[in-house]
Design an enzyme around this catalytic site. Structure first.
Site, PDB file in Angstrom:
ATOM      1  N   HIS A 126      31.212  29.287   7.804  1.00 34.18           N
ATOM      2  CA  HIS A 126      31.840  27.970   7.966  1.00 34.18           C
ATOM      3  C   HIS A 126      32.485  27.465   6.671  1.00 34.18           C
ATOM      4  O   HIS A 126      33.270  26.508   6.719  1.00 34.18           O
ATOM      5  CB  HIS A 126      30.813  26.931   8.426  1.00 34.18           C
ATOM      6  CG  HIS A 126      30.291  27.149   9.807  1.00 34.18           C
ATOM      7  ND1 HIS A 126      31.110  27.352  10.896  1.00 34.18           N
ATOM      8  CD2 HIS A 126      29.010  27.207  10.266  1.00 34.18           C
ATOM      9  CE1 HIS A 126      30.360  27.524  11.974  1.00 34.18           C
ATOM     10  NE2 HIS A 126      29.086  27.442  11.617  1.00 34.18           N
ATOM     11  N   ASP A 163      28.569  35.433  15.707  1.00 37.35           N
ATOM     12  CA  ASP A 163      27.757  34.217  15.631  1.00 37.35           C
ATOM     13  C   ASP A 163      28.184  33.275  16.760  1.00 37.35           C
ATOM     14  O   ASP A 163      29.355  33.252  17.157  1.00 37.35           O
ATOM     15  CB  ASP A 163      27.996  33.554  14.278  1.00 37.35           C
ATOM     16  CG  ASP A 163      27.037  32.415  13.972  1.00 37.35           C
ATOM     17  OD1 ASP A 163      26.118  32.621  13.170  1.00 37.35           O
ATOM     18  OD2 ASP A 163      27.238  31.316  14.523  1.00 37.35           O
ATOM     19  N   HIS A 165      28.587  30.156  16.698  1.00 37.87           N
ATOM     20  CA  HIS A 165      29.504  29.138  16.184  1.00 37.87           C
ATOM     21  C   HIS A 165      30.743  29.808  15.601  1.00 37.87           C
ATOM     22  O   HIS A 165      30.634  30.829  14.916  1.00 37.87           O
ATOM     23  CB  HIS A 165      28.825  28.290  15.099  1.00 37.87           C
ATOM     24  CG  HIS A 165      27.577  27.614  15.552  1.00 37.87           C
ATOM     25  ND1 HIS A 165      26.318  28.169  15.367  1.00 37.87           N
ATOM     26  CD2 HIS A 165      27.384  26.438  16.197  1.00 37.87           C
ATOM     27  CE1 HIS A 165      25.409  27.359  15.870  1.00 37.87           C
ATOM     28  NE2 HIS A 165      26.019  26.306  16.387  1.00 37.87           N
ATOM     29  N   ASP A 247      22.510  33.668  16.868  1.00 34.31           N
ATOM     30  CA  ASP A 247      22.232  32.413  17.545  1.00 34.31           C
ATOM     31  C   ASP A 247      22.861  32.312  18.925  1.00 34.31           C
ATOM     32  O   ASP A 247      22.710  31.289  19.599  1.00 34.31           O
ATOM     33  CB  ASP A 247      22.614  31.210  16.680  1.00 34.31           C
ATOM     34  CG  ASP A 247      23.896  31.400  15.904  1.00 34.31           C
ATOM     35  OD1 ASP A 247      24.597  32.421  16.115  1.00 34.31           O
ATOM     36  OD2 ASP A 247      24.219  30.541  15.059  1.00 34.31           O
TER      37      ASP A 247
END
Length: 310
Positions: A126, A163, A165, A247
């Site tokens: 991120h 991931d 996200h 995740d």
């Protein structure tokens, strides 16, 4: 050649406080899983510290200086309103993350390892060139990819990010660089809100697969097989970096996908098959998210078990 695991105990020193999802226990879970007898053939190596020059491959100098200045001697410092925090051990932890990723690239290019897994934290995908976000301070996956270009003269490097996200920071770093490919499967809608299918980069070098909440194995595999893998194969990378977040596992408390450990093994095998054809199997995988102890340990074990089959 066996799989090389890059690690460093300093990665446990990033301590964002009680109740924070990105806790040292995440890395303890990974290390416990990888110390089981079935992983006895892994080659372990302590990660060097990253360098300022490596940070500057992706991050703005002003940002790097601001993070260095913000590093606390005691207590916690919030970088993005509260989610991304620095403790006294954070600076060394993030520099070991960067060092591990770049040393991993060096190892596979030199033929010292068939592939590499970086068992490091905090995660990085991120982190934008000029700001921290979503538990991430420096973007080690993006840095590793650019390091492969700059230090080893490669012409095409890909990052595959599974991931849950979206890796907004990696996308931003790669968007206008056609020699870099970013492919992401991620839940949408979900933090950070980026990763729409029409975000395709300067030359189609960005491929996003937004997946709905509740997505399970069948839809995940179908979309990856029909959209992401063909694009990666067409790009013909000379090295592949994996942003390995776990995740999307059904147990994870921060998202709503329903993948199993075998799904992480499956996508690892598929990426390895392309790497075998395109780049002599050269893969550097870097731990990203995963906030269920069970999901993280099981997913990571499945991923590394598959890497060892190269």
């Amino acid at each position: 050649m066996t799989t090389l695991v890059m690690h460093h105990p300093a990665c446990l020193g990033h301590q964002p406080g009680p109740g924070h999802p990105e806790s040292p226990q995440r890395l303890h879970a990974v290390m416990e899983a990888l110390r089981q007898p079935e992983f006895a053939e892994l080659n372990w190596r302590e990660a060097p510290a990253g360098t300022r020059d490596q940070l500057l491959l992706v991050h703005d100098a002003e940002y790097v200086d601001a993070i260095a200045a913000a590093a606390p001697v005691r207590g916690l410092v919030a970088l993005d309103g509260g989610d991304t925090l620095m403790s006294p051990g954070t600076w060394e932890a993030v520099m070991r993350c960067v060092g591990a990723a770049c040393a991993g690239v060096d190892a596979v290019v030199a033929g010292e390892a068939g592939n590499v897994f970086c068992a490091t934290r905090p995660c990085g995908h991120h982190a934008e060139p000029d700001r921290a976000m979503g538990f991430c301070i420096f973007n080690q996956a993006a840095i590793a990819a650019v390091h492969a270009l700059e230090a080893h003269g490669l012409q095409r490097v890909a990052v595959i990010d599974f991931d849950v996200h979206h890796g907004n920071g990696t996308q931003t770093a790669f968007y206008h660089r056609p020699q870099l490919f970013f492919g992401s499967s991620h839940q949408s809608p979900l933090y950070p809100g980026t990763g729409a299918a029409n975000e395709s980069g300067v030359s189609g070098n960005i491929v996003n697969l937004p997946l709905p909440p509740g997505c399970g194995s069948a839809l995940f595999r179908s979309r990856v097989a029909s959209e992401l893998l063909p694009a990666l194969q067409r790009f013909a990378p000379q090295l592949i970096v994996i942003s390995a977040g776990f995740d999307a596992h059904r147990c994870d408390p921060l998202a709503n996908m329903n993948l199993e450990a075998e799904d992480f093994a499956w996508i690892t095998r598929e990426v390895m098959a392309i790497a075998g054809q395109a780049c002599e199997g050269r893969i550097v995988s870097i731990l990203e998210g995963g906030y269920s102890g069970e999901g993280l340990a099981d997913g990571c074990a499945a991923h590394v078990r598959t890497l060892m089959q190269a």
